[in-house]
Design a protein around this motif. Structure first.
Motif, short mmCIF file in Angstrom:
data_model
loop_
_atom_site.label_atom_id
_atom_site.label_comp_id
_atom_site.label_asym_id
_atom_site.label_seq_id
_atom_site.Cartn_x
_atom_site.Cartn_y
_atom_site.Cartn_z
N TYR A 67 -5.60 1.70 0.90
CA TYR A 67 -4.31 1.32 1.46
C TYR A 67 -4.55 0.28 2.55
O TYR A 67 -5.60 0.28 3.20
CB TYR A 67 -3.62 2.53 2.09
CG TYR A 67 -3.08 3.54 1.11
CD1 TYR A 67 -1.80 3.38 0.56
CD2 TYR A 67 -3.82 4.65 0.74
CE1 TYR A 67 -1.29 4.32 -0.32
CE2 TYR A 67 -3.31 5.59 -0.15
CZ TYR A 67 -2.05 5.42 -0.68
OH TYR A 67 -1.55 6.33 -1.56
N THR A 96 2.76 7.33 2.67
CA THR A 96 3.32 6.83 1.41
C THR A 96 4.06 7.93 0.66
O THR A 96 5.11 7.69 0.05
CB THR A 96 2.19 6.26 0.53
OG1 THR A 96 1.50 5.26 1.24
CG2 THR A 96 2.74 5.67 -0.76
N ASP A 112 1.29 -1.54 -2.05
CA ASP A 112 1.99 -2.09 -0.88
C ASP A 112 3.38 -2.60 -1.23
O ASP A 112 4.33 -2.46 -0.45
CB ASP A 112 1.17 -3.23 -0.27
CG ASP A 112 -0.13 -2.74 0.35
OD1 ASP A 112 -0.30 -1.51 0.44
OD2 ASP A 112 -0.97 -3.57 0.74
N LYS A 115 -0.53 2.50 -7.29
CA LYS A 115 -1.82 2.13 -6.71
C LYS A 115 -2.93 2.69 -7.58
O LYS A 115 -2.81 3.79 -8.09
CB LYS A 115 -1.92 2.69 -5.29
CG LYS A 115 -3.14 2.22 -4.51
CD LYS A 115 -3.16 2.83 -3.12
CE LYS A 115 -3.52 4.29 -3.16
NZ LYS A 115 -4.91 4.55 -3.59
#
Length: 599
Positions: A251, A131, A214, A245
């Motif tokens: 995740y 990420t 996401d 997040k």
């Protein structure tokens, strides 16, 4: 006066940025107590530290000079906090053997060096690093972080031992990046205790460098290729503000199979890690991570006007706070991102939209025949099905009669450890050479980069895991425990009235050694794995499989039962044609007439 150095090495994505900012704010307070924070980012070659591989003497010399220049007569302790000192996350810290040596030699003018590390559960660490690179606008396949040749670098006991070799076991302290552990003692409290700074123990860290959720990852990956460096920064600010997040939330970028593999792969080492290094916690292993909760923009609907409204507000605020920035730049990023966001919101599964054509491929066929790779395939004459909708899977393209069998489509499951990118390239290169050129291929989306490189001139369709029934290949489909599950879903999606199975015999996995119809010493997935020096665990099986694999088979059989029920609802029959199979989830219709005379 004895000089101490307290070095916080990260690792990456474990709150290091927040600690750095806190230390910067408290610089004056530290100095009054005889502590000095050395901001390593002021070292001009700081970023080169991550890539250090032991062969850059100039970097070592310059770093040593930088540290020595920080010394002051009235300072007894120095604090360094920089995740670069844990190595290169892009290679899963493959250079970790060299970084402690560099640090030790560069700090040779100081008396005592102590190292502090924060370690995350490996599956979440890999996804957080991936990420981070998406944050930065880089397009690195997630699969690159699953390279089996590098995974051992994330066995944290071995990682820490490299620092112990340089600084001594008594001078290396590690804590888990774990929500349950932080309930007992916060990150800052642990680091303060490590340094012996009582005044910071009850302070709280500000959340900085938030991870993407996401949705943010999808937006960034779609929009970044359209933007320049400055525009990417604007988008990043927007996404971190509205699509961040939760700090300890999990995740879900890996599929279930890869996630289970990683947790299992590191389970033994993590147990040792907690016994050896994390003794002060009440935990015996990393705790379960939190599930993400909704925040910011409505993440269920993701309405286009709402997305754009937030983006416009963000850019207006940035323009007001930085009036020297050219207005045209903000307009450019807004125009580019608006166009892409609209496309994403209107069509969230854009990659799979052409998969409705798969229904057309299956049209007018009364029977689908799915051919697996069990040993029984060698005993059967299969060319009789050349006029049916034949679906082949995995390594079946190595069958000597592949051209006469004439498959209508070939299916691959998603690549996963221990398959490396190089192995996949070789294996699929072989497929491209021997599979009839008229046969299209169905591939899981994570392998798209390799597929586009290898299958030039061939029709390729993409699908993804993570869906549910009813089957719809224009959306994610049910995550499979076997590639055959994908093939059956495909036949159901094509509404073919009858599905016959051959070479699919999972019962043997519980009672017999592992065998295929092809030789593992000839071109095959196993062949390319061996050539790469990768051990194949299931080839060592001589007796019944261990209970862990039996549990997996149980999950697989449940998927078959589910698809059997789904087919029944739709009036689709699924039969096991194989006369040598004991696989009894589906009703038998043993085609003994297929048995070769020479078998």
């Amino acid at each position: 006066m004895t000089t101490n150095v307290y070095v916080h090495i990260g690792t990456h994505k474990t709150g290091t940025t927040a600690v750095q900012q806190y230390l910067i704010k408290k610089t004056k307070t530290l100095l009054k107590s005889g502590f000095k924070y050395i901001n390593l980012y002021h070292f001009e070659e700081a970023q080169k530290l991550m890539q250090y591989s032991g062969d850059n003497q100039t970097l070592l010399t310059n770093l040593k000079s930088f540290f020595n220049a920080q010394k002051e007569d009235n300072i007894h302790s120095y604090i360094i906090c920089c995740e670069y000192l844990s190595g290169n996350p892009k290679t899963l810290y493959s250079n970790v053997s060299e970084i402690p040596k560099l640090l030790s030699q560069a700090l040779i003018g100081f008396d005592r060096i102590k190292v502090f590390a924060v370690l995350r559960r490996q599956d979440q660490f890999i996804q957080s690093i991936y990420t981070q690179y998406v944050h930065q606008g880089e397009d690195i396949p997630l699969g690159d972080f699953l390279d089996p040749s590098r995974l051992d670098n994330l066995k944290w006991t071995g990682f820490l031992s490299k620092y112990e070799d340089e600084f001594g076991a008594d001078n290396v302290v590690a804590i888990p990046y774990d929500i349950e552990a932080f309930k007992e003692r916060s990150l800052l409290s642990s680091f303060s205790n490590f340094c012996g700074i009582d005044m910071f123990k009850d302070s709280e860290l500000e959340v900085l460098n938030s991870g993407y959720n996401d949705i943010a990852i999808k937006i960034a990956k779609s929009c970044n290729p359209l933007l320049n460096v400055s525009e990417k920064k604007i988008l990043r600010s927007f996404l971190q503000k509205h699509f961040k997040k939760n700090r300890y939330a999990s995740y879900h970028l890996l599929n279930e199979e890869d996630e289970r593999f990683l947790i299992s792969y590191f389970k033994k080492d993590n147990s040792l890690l907690f016994k050896t290094y994390f003794k002060t916690t009440d935990l015996s292993n990393f705790s379960a991570v939190e599930e993400e909760t909704k925040n910011g923009i409505n993440q269920e609907s993701n309405h286009y006007p709402e997305l754009i409204s937030y983006l416009i507000k963000e850019i207006d605020q940035l323009q007001k706070s930085n009036p020297t920035q050219k207005p045209i730049q903000s307009k450019n990023v807004l125009a580019k991102v608006k166009k892409k966001l609209k496309k994403m919101v209107e069509n969230p599964h854009e990659l799979y939209q052409r998969n409705y054509q798969l229904i057309g491929l299956a049209k007018n066929y009364e029977r689908a025949v799915i051919l697996g790779s069990a040993e029984s395939i060698n005993k059967l004459e299969l060319t009789a099905f050349s006029n049916d909708f034949v679906i082949t899977v995995g390594n079946f393209f190595e069958h000597p009669d592949i051209n006469a069998i004439n498959p209508k489509i070939h299916v691959f499951a998603a690549s996963h450890p221990p398959i490396t990118k190089a192995v996949l390239m070789n294996w699929w290169g072989r497929c491209q050479d021997v599979l009839p050129k008229s046969t299209p291929i169905l591939i899981e989306k994570r392998d798209r980069e390799v597929a586009e490189s290898v299958f030039k001139g061939r029709e390729v369709y993409y699908y993804s895991y993570g869906g549910s029934l009813p089957v719809d290949f224009t959306k994610p489909v049910m995550s499979p425990w076997s590639v055959t599950i994908v093939a059956i879903q495909l036949a159901i999606y094509g509404k073919i009235p009858l599905i016959g199975l051959l070479g699919i015999n999972h019962d043997w996995q519980c009672i017999e050694p592992y065998r295929h119809f092809y030789d593992h010493t000839e071109p095959s997935l196993e062949y390319y794995l061996k050539n790469a020096g990768i051990e194949i665990e299931y080839e060592k099986q001589k007796q019944r499989l261990p209970k862990e694999r039996l549990y997996r088979e149980y999950e697989l059989f449940k998927q078959y039962e589910t698809l059997k029920d789904e087919g029944s609802k739709l009036g689709i029959g699924i039969l096991n044609y194989d006369p040598f199979s004991n696989f009894d989830v589906f009703e038998f219709d043993r085609k003994t007439e297929l048995i070769r005379r020479d078998s």
